[in-house]
Design a protein around this motif. Structure first.
Motif, PDB file in Angstrom:
ATOM      1  N   ASP B  25     -22.322  49.178  38.414  1.00 15.59           N
ATOM      2  CA  ASP B  25     -21.734  48.193  37.505  1.00 15.59           C
ATOM      3  C   ASP B  25     -21.037  48.821  36.299  1.00 15.59           C
ATOM      4  O   ASP B  25     -20.619  48.101  35.403  1.00 15.59           O
ATOM      5  CB  ASP B  25     -22.828  47.241  36.980  1.00 15.59           C
ATOM      6  N   ASN B 199     -38.274  48.592  46.258  1.00 12.43           N
ATOM      7  CA  ASN B 199     -37.192  47.617  46.423  1.00 12.43           C
ATOM      8  C   ASN B 199     -36.265  48.077  47.560  1.00 12.43           C
ATOM      9  O   ASN B 199     -36.215  49.268  47.904  1.00 12.43           O
ATOM     10  CB  ASN B 199     -36.396  47.494  45.114  1.00 12.43           C
ATOM     11  N   ILE B 200     -35.534  47.154  48.135  1.00 11.31           N
ATOM     12  CA  ILE B 200     -34.589  47.431  49.218  1.00 11.31           C
ATOM     13  C   ILE B 200     -33.583  48.511  48.795  1.00 11.31           C
ATOM     14  O   ILE B 200     -32.987  48.419  47.716  1.00 11.31           O
ATOM     15  CB  ILE B 200     -33.858  46.117  49.593  1.00 11.31           C
TER      16      ILE B 200
ATOM     17  N   MET F 149     -32.257  42.877  36.454  1.00 12.78           N
ATOM     18  CA  MET F 149     -33.419  43.501  37.077  1.00 12.78           C
ATOM     19  C   MET F 149     -34.621  42.540  37.018  1.00 12.78           C
ATOM     20  O   MET F 149     -34.529  41.436  37.520  1.00 12.78           O
ATOM     21  CB  MET F 149     -33.774  44.821  36.385  1.00 12.78           C
ATOM     22  N   GLU F 150     -35.729  42.970  36.388  1.00  9.22           N
ATOM     23  CA  GLU F 150     -36.909  42.110  36.342  1.00  9.22           C
ATOM     24  C   GLU F 150     -36.993  41.275  35.078  1.00  9.22           C
ATOM     25  O   GLU F 150     -37.934  40.495  34.916  1.00  9.22           O
ATOM     26  CB  GLU F 150     -38.179  42.943  36.538  1.00  9.22           C
ATOM     27  N   VAL F 172     -27.293  41.675  37.606  1.00  8.17           N
ATOM     28  CA  VAL F 172     -27.159  43.093  37.944  1.00  8.17           C
ATOM     29  C   VAL F 172     -28.409  43.519  38.706  1.00  8.17           C
ATOM     30  O   VAL F 172     -29.471  42.950  38.533  1.00  8.17           O
ATOM     31  CB  VAL F 172     -26.973  44.006  36.714  1.00  8.17           C
ATOM     32  N   GLY F 173     -28.247  44.545  39.491  1.00  9.27           N
ATOM     33  CA  GLY F 173     -29.353  45.027  40.286  1.00  9.27           C
ATOM     34  C   GLY F 173     -28.992  45.059  41.760  1.00  9.27           C
ATOM     35  O   GLY F 173     -27.832  44.925  42.138  1.00  9.27           O
ATOM     36  N   TYR F 174     -29.984  45.243  42.587  1.00  9.55           N
ATOM     37  CA  TYR F 174     -29.755  45.361  44.034  1.00  9.55           C
ATOM     38  C   TYR F 174     -31.044  44.922  44.711  1.00  9.55           C
ATOM     39  O   TYR F 174     -32.070  44.733  44.056  1.00  9.55           O
ATOM     40  CB  TYR F 174     -29.409  46.809  44.413  1.00  9.55           C
ATOM     41  N   GLY F 175     -30.997  44.808  46.023  1.00  4.05           N
ATOM     42  CA  GLY F 175     -32.179  44.349  46.742  1.00  4.05           C
ATOM     43  C   GLY F 175     -32.639  43.012  46.206  1.00  4.05           C
ATOM     44  O   GLY F 175     -31.824  42.113  46.007  1.00  4.05           O
ATOM     45  N   VAL F 176     -33.923  42.866  45.931  1.00  2.56           N
ATOM     46  CA  VAL F 176     -34.436  41.560  45.518  1.00  2.56           C
ATOM     47  C   VAL F 176     -33.913  41.093  44.170  1.00  2.56           C
ATOM     48  O   VAL F 176     -34.078  39.926  43.818  1.00  2.56           O
ATOM     49  CB  VAL F 176     -35.982  41.534  45.496  1.00  2.56           C
ATOM     50  N   SER F 177     -33.284  41.968  43.394  1.00  7.66           N
ATOM     51  CA  SER F 177     -32.773  41.519  42.092  1.00  7.66           C
ATOM     52  C   SER F 177     -31.266  41.341  42.083  1.00  7.66           C
ATOM     53  O   SER F 177     -30.669  41.087  41.041  1.00  7.66           O
ATOM     54  CB  SER F 177     -33.175  42.510  40.997  1.00  7.66           C
ATOM     55  N   LYS F 178     -30.667  41.405  43.257  1.00  8.18           N
ATOM     56  CA  LYS F 178     -29.208  41.446  43.373  1.00  8.18           C
ATOM     57  C   LYS F 178     -28.474  40.313  42.644  1.00  8.18           C
ATOM     58  O   LYS F 178     -27.515  40.537  41.936  1.00  8.18           O
ATOM     59  CB  LYS F 178     -28.811  41.438  44.854  1.00  8.18           C
ATOM     60  N   ASP F 179     -28.895  39.089  42.865  1.00 11.27           N
ATOM     61  CA  ASP F 179     -28.121  37.960  42.356  1.00 11.27           C
ATOM     62  C   ASP F 179     -28.647  37.403  41.040  1.00 11.27           C
ATOM     63  O   ASP F 179     -28.202  36.365  40.582  1.00 11.27           O
ATOM     64  CB  ASP F 179     -28.110  36.844  43.399  1.00 11.27           C
ATOM     65  N   THR F 182     -34.275  37.068  40.447  1.00 16.68           N
ATOM     66  CA  THR F 182     -35.557  37.618  40.010  1.00 16.68           C
ATOM     67  C   THR F 182     -35.664  37.569  38.489  1.00 16.68           C
ATOM     68  O   THR F 182     -36.695  37.160  37.946  1.00 16.68           O
ATOM     69  CB  THR F 182     -35.722  39.066  40.523  1.00 16.68           C
TER      70      THR F 182
ATOM     71  N   SER H 189     -38.256  45.084  41.270  1.00  9.86           N
ATOM     72  CA  SER H 189     -37.014  45.290  40.518  1.00  9.86           C
ATOM     73  C   SER H 189     -37.236  46.037  39.226  1.00  9.86           C
ATOM     74  O   SER H 189     -36.315  46.148  38.413  1.00  9.86           O
ATOM     75  CB  SER H 189     -36.394  43.937  40.149  1.00  9.86           C
TER      76      SER H 189
END
Lengths: 218, 218, 218, 218, 218, 218, 218, 218
Positions: B25, B199-200, F149-150, F172-179, F182, H189
């Motif tokens: 980002d 995490n993934i 993120m979290e 911001v983030g990826y995997g479970v925090s992508k959208d 989280t 995350s």
């Protein structure tokens, strides 16, 4: 108001399978009326997801009713549609918690005269348990694999054996595996080729899928 | 307006780890400014999720910048926090599609001086590939298991080996396994005991978890 | 660093199926190396989810490479594992948008020498299209049903025909059916008995499931 | 503190519909107070999702209270807003498990004087059951289709008949169809044109949608 | 291999609606072949979700092809199934971002000869915009309400007007409302009685639902 | 057909806020027309989620148009609704990746004349960065906390400071925090009391919530 | 083993709020011990989500314990942190089913000495109920809006009034609105500017957010 | 039919861990049979998720059975696999509601002879509670962090301490945090580096992960 149940008696003719009765959402009254109708039509009554309370009402009414509590199934009468086959099914399962699902599958196959053998507690956390029985399992014509948690058993079996494999995710576990969806998705994503999957806990459906195959083999 | 980035230089003192820079980002401009700051502070620059276009700008600026395209990582300078250890990490993976994640983990470990060995394409659909290398894998102190699809590899490894296991779900696959969530949930639900999960796609995080262990062993 | 791909050449022996190559996440370079390895081992190269850009590199290299663009598949060489069977498969589909999935299934079956016939655009919104071909479909031994949107086709076919049925949800549609999950869940919940289901868009997997059945019939 | 309920008595004037009372979250006390208020205002009391325990309190209070246990509905008094119409509604349903929802819809229509006819157990797994009644169903002006599981009935009816169709997903089933969401998404994704959908189990809402249409026809 | 498309020409006879062509997943080639077939059969070609690039190919071929870019729709020829009616439809929408969906609905109604009027930008954040047009909207026979974000417009309209209401959730917004699912669920949960709902962005379907009503009124 | 946009000019009177223009789904043409209308009405044009390509068209037209690329915002003219206040807002954020959201919030506050100060890169992984600025942050009247993120930053701030806190999850983030979901759920679940939350990435909304508070303080 | 609870007594000093006790997961024993500790520390005991069974144990122990059953709250002692303010809060709610949540908010505000007024049953399906009280609501300084179902009330209020608005989604409803998530997402997506949102059913949290504002106003 | 349970006695040899028994889905009968088998094999019986009713049956049978009700665990016999170590584990938790999970972890570690210390109620809403014990926590070799709600505790601890950290999300909370999924995703995350995560409520698994580390340290 006439709310009489319209049973699919024609199904036997069309696809050679009789209709099972889903007991969970039906009242005792509905179960009585539908059972009577099915027996009058000379078909076997096969009720799934029925608890002991409801079952007792039918056990009182019909001498030949048999209740399989661990499978939540009740059977009345004999199936007139048995298949004359020497093909047999292995039901493989990861843990004793899968029992209700595996038993439902077994009962559904046996009323059609298909022989089943259980291979339980062969979970992949202790691979040797599966490995030591592989040769025996290989003697069976169709494999039903039931597993909860992460459902990895289906993938391992699918990588080792060539038969048709029907995978059944089971709703045991907790946290992310609570409802069986992790096992379901895991089986659908299996990297072993050609594993087909049933709805969560659908032991009966797995039996019917196996029957479709056995009938086409026989 | 002063929007200068506040890097966590204190982290090295607190927990012995330097901060990695998440490249996805950030603009080229931000990456340049942050890199300069980090290098001035005499720390190593470790950027993850950086593509070639952005990388080129930094490669032009710094002679000792190294871009690892298959890992989407860029490193500038040397880490002053290397760990003096003979402990080593095995990175086990189900398929070549997991490569970016496994490489990110390896790079993150090697800048701390920890030796890694890859064991790739040992997916459980062909168990023999894993079995034939089990003895070799067993020589490593910490195991990082990366897998997409149904992620069953973590369970199988966890049932066979006693080391600390860090599982990394990978976002390869399609349909229900597309985003790596099936692998994630599968690993969290593993019936093998004591598998902990990242995490993934978080290869970097797995390396840091391994480092925490190795530092406490060493 | 040795990152060589470890192909599962043993699979043919174990379960009679060769490994297909998932092209989506692989670089041209990886595809070249793996193809060479497979061909050296005297097996057929079957790559799924490969686009024209990547395909061209392999078409340039191998004279007998064939690219099926509508199926996103590329084949090099001949399969040594053909099955000698007169059993045949019907691939039934609700709309022309399902084409890539149905074609992937067909190619995967035909490299094993199994004959397939398409019955497309028989969606249940116009039932007569299916009804008028029912007798013809009934001549086939295994049915693969591909459908997107609400996936009702699987249920209707399953209520009318007795063969083994493998349902493949397809990711066509929009809104709640966009990613194929509605079709997937619909097929898993089918009120027709014994329908087994593959991952979304998994035409190849459906072919392998059909092969497992055909091999056990033959 | 005055927490008196503010009933929407004006609704009758605005849109010709009276407000129904959602019984599930209300205490007996709240139900008593609101019933009294509604009756004082000379409107009919129509309570949905009320169980027998709560119903008994109102049955004791009001001689003309009628409790429909299978529908979980209770009615007190007569509706002053009946519609003078010869239009009628067919309520079509896949299985006897949908009964509570279909009965709620029927009661809600009949207090407005609209005649309903049930066509139950016409699930698409046995198409002939629907086909044999198609001509009869075609005599009705608006169709309400209730179905759980995969909800395919809505699509099949929608492809065969031209009337306005209101689809109601029902929360029967297990695994992926447990909460009715699969039926809901399936109906929303229907490939039959012009099917509109209600919330899961919303028999009352379907009746109101039918009423809006009938009032505009009449 | 014959992969010819089987258009549902019989639909016109059965339910009085012609089949629309979903352009998003079809190649130019498929669109050409299907258009020719439909025109040969003397029906109107109505293609939805078609972009300009694909549209140009058809505009080149057919003089009377009309492309509506803002609606992503293309029409060729004239509909032979026009309805002779003076009933008309109001299309109400919360913002100009809903335009593609509202225009798709309008085109689909107008090829059947049904008059539509737009009432746009009447979002509930500024209630007065709706209130000031309420009397005018009330002159229309069927209301189509399109809204993204939280979709509250459907509830407000449903509480104020008595006509049949067809709600269409629109995929505008970001965060939790990004894909239209919040608007969808909001509309399904509406506390206004008798609002029926279409799939996200399904302007065409809303038009067909309106047509079913208008045909039954007329 | 008149599709003219109906701007909510009355909003200023009702709630003292002008309407912002959501640029993401609007064409250049729509943006031009709406800007003209707003300026003619003597209000400020504030467009969010606008990219450079679209922005250039408006920069060409209006001399006093200002494009803030890092915030994806464009402003034309001056706000006539400035608030005369000495209250000020702290915008606290976990990382430089949150910049677009924090800048959108700042611009939205400053056109009303409210002073903002940034406290960025105070993520809780390095608590000391927050702690060292706590006294300074405490001088501000309303706190906007942006984090991806979290999203733990909101909880930590909420436990340390007494001001009104508006939390904005960032995608911001990826995997479970992508959208950003989280961070959203984490903020909603915060164990610090009285933290209120905006939609993901809704910097503008946070500014408006702060404005409502500041106006009631002033 | 010492498992004594560590209450956050310092919170009062830091942010002027006392810690509430979440009663749902605590045993009677835990509640007794924690209450004693809090009272010894001269703070008020405020327990949320406590049922009558547990409450009775504390009512027996403490003469000045007050149980508010409809709110599931229990209070012992007096708050020493009351705020000397003439600011007041309006609690606006769509239906009587939201009562537990609204009452929890009211109690939590009143122990701090803040006056609240309820405006209930002002759901947007009957807009006039809200409109007729708008002038009265406008006299309050902070608005808490509680709503289940589709949560549209927050948007309508937010478009009409200028005060700070704290929206609380409530878990009433069925089908897609069952758990309050539709109301939550709807409120987060509101097209009215500056509405901030709490977790589902979090009446207590809304009160704390209001307190933060009132303290900064006072 | 032989349904005897196949316990993984070999596990001890392979990975040095004994199999725990998941009590939730097992009947008293199954628990009796499996306990007998395990004891005969000279291993310790460790049953998790067992309630008092089931436990009483085993307490009656075995004199040395110990039931830990707050942990839902039952232990019979002594573990022969104790580890001779002076390494110790800190179990850190945000609130007393996490008790069952933390106790399960502690019991699972102590049967292997590993010493644990609790640090509970150190939630981040009152940071000082954690800060004041940081030095003490730092004396432990492995950290298990249990937290529900938003799970921020793991991130804060991870940013302050260098040990291996195993995070366990706990299913306490309501609304969006109800099932522990928010805590799970938050921990996955985490912006603190190297935190590895277990399934929701999996205290036992965390203990096993800690054991793997301790065994490799020792």
């Amino acid at each position: 108001m006439n709310l009489d149940i319209r049973f699919d008696f024609d199904r036997r003719k069309r696809i050679g399978l009789v209709e099972a009765i889903w007991g969970a959402d039906k009242s005792v009254d509905q179960l009585k009326r539908i059972s009577k109708k099915v027996l009058n039509n000379n078909e076997v009554v096969f009720i799934t997801r029925i608890n002991r309370v409801k079952a007792n009402y039918l056990l009182d009414l019909y001498d030949d009713a048999r209740f399989y509590e661990a499978a939540n199934c009740l059977i009345i009468g004999e199936n007139q549609n048995k298949i004359d086959t020497n093909k047999k099914v292995a039901i493989i399962s990861g843990g004793s918690s899968d029992l209700p699902v595996t038993l439902e599958a077994q009962l559904a196959l046996e009323i059609y005269g298909v022989y089943c053998q259980f291979f339980i507690d062969v979970g992949v956390a202790g691979l040797h348990r599966l490995m030591s029985q592989l040769e025996e399992i290989n003697k069976y014509d169709v494999l039903i694999v039931c597993a909860g948690m992460e459902g990895a058993l289906a993938t391992v079996v699918g990588g080792l054996l060539a038969q048709p494999i029907i995978a059944v995710p089971v709703s045991v576990g907790y946290g992310v595996s609570k409802d069986g969806e992790t096992a379901l998705n895991s089986m659908l994503s299996s990297c072993s080729p050609g594993i087909s999957v049933m709805n969560i806990d659908n032991g009966y459906g797995a039996a019917m899928a196996a029957l479709r195959i056995i009938k086409s083999i026989t």
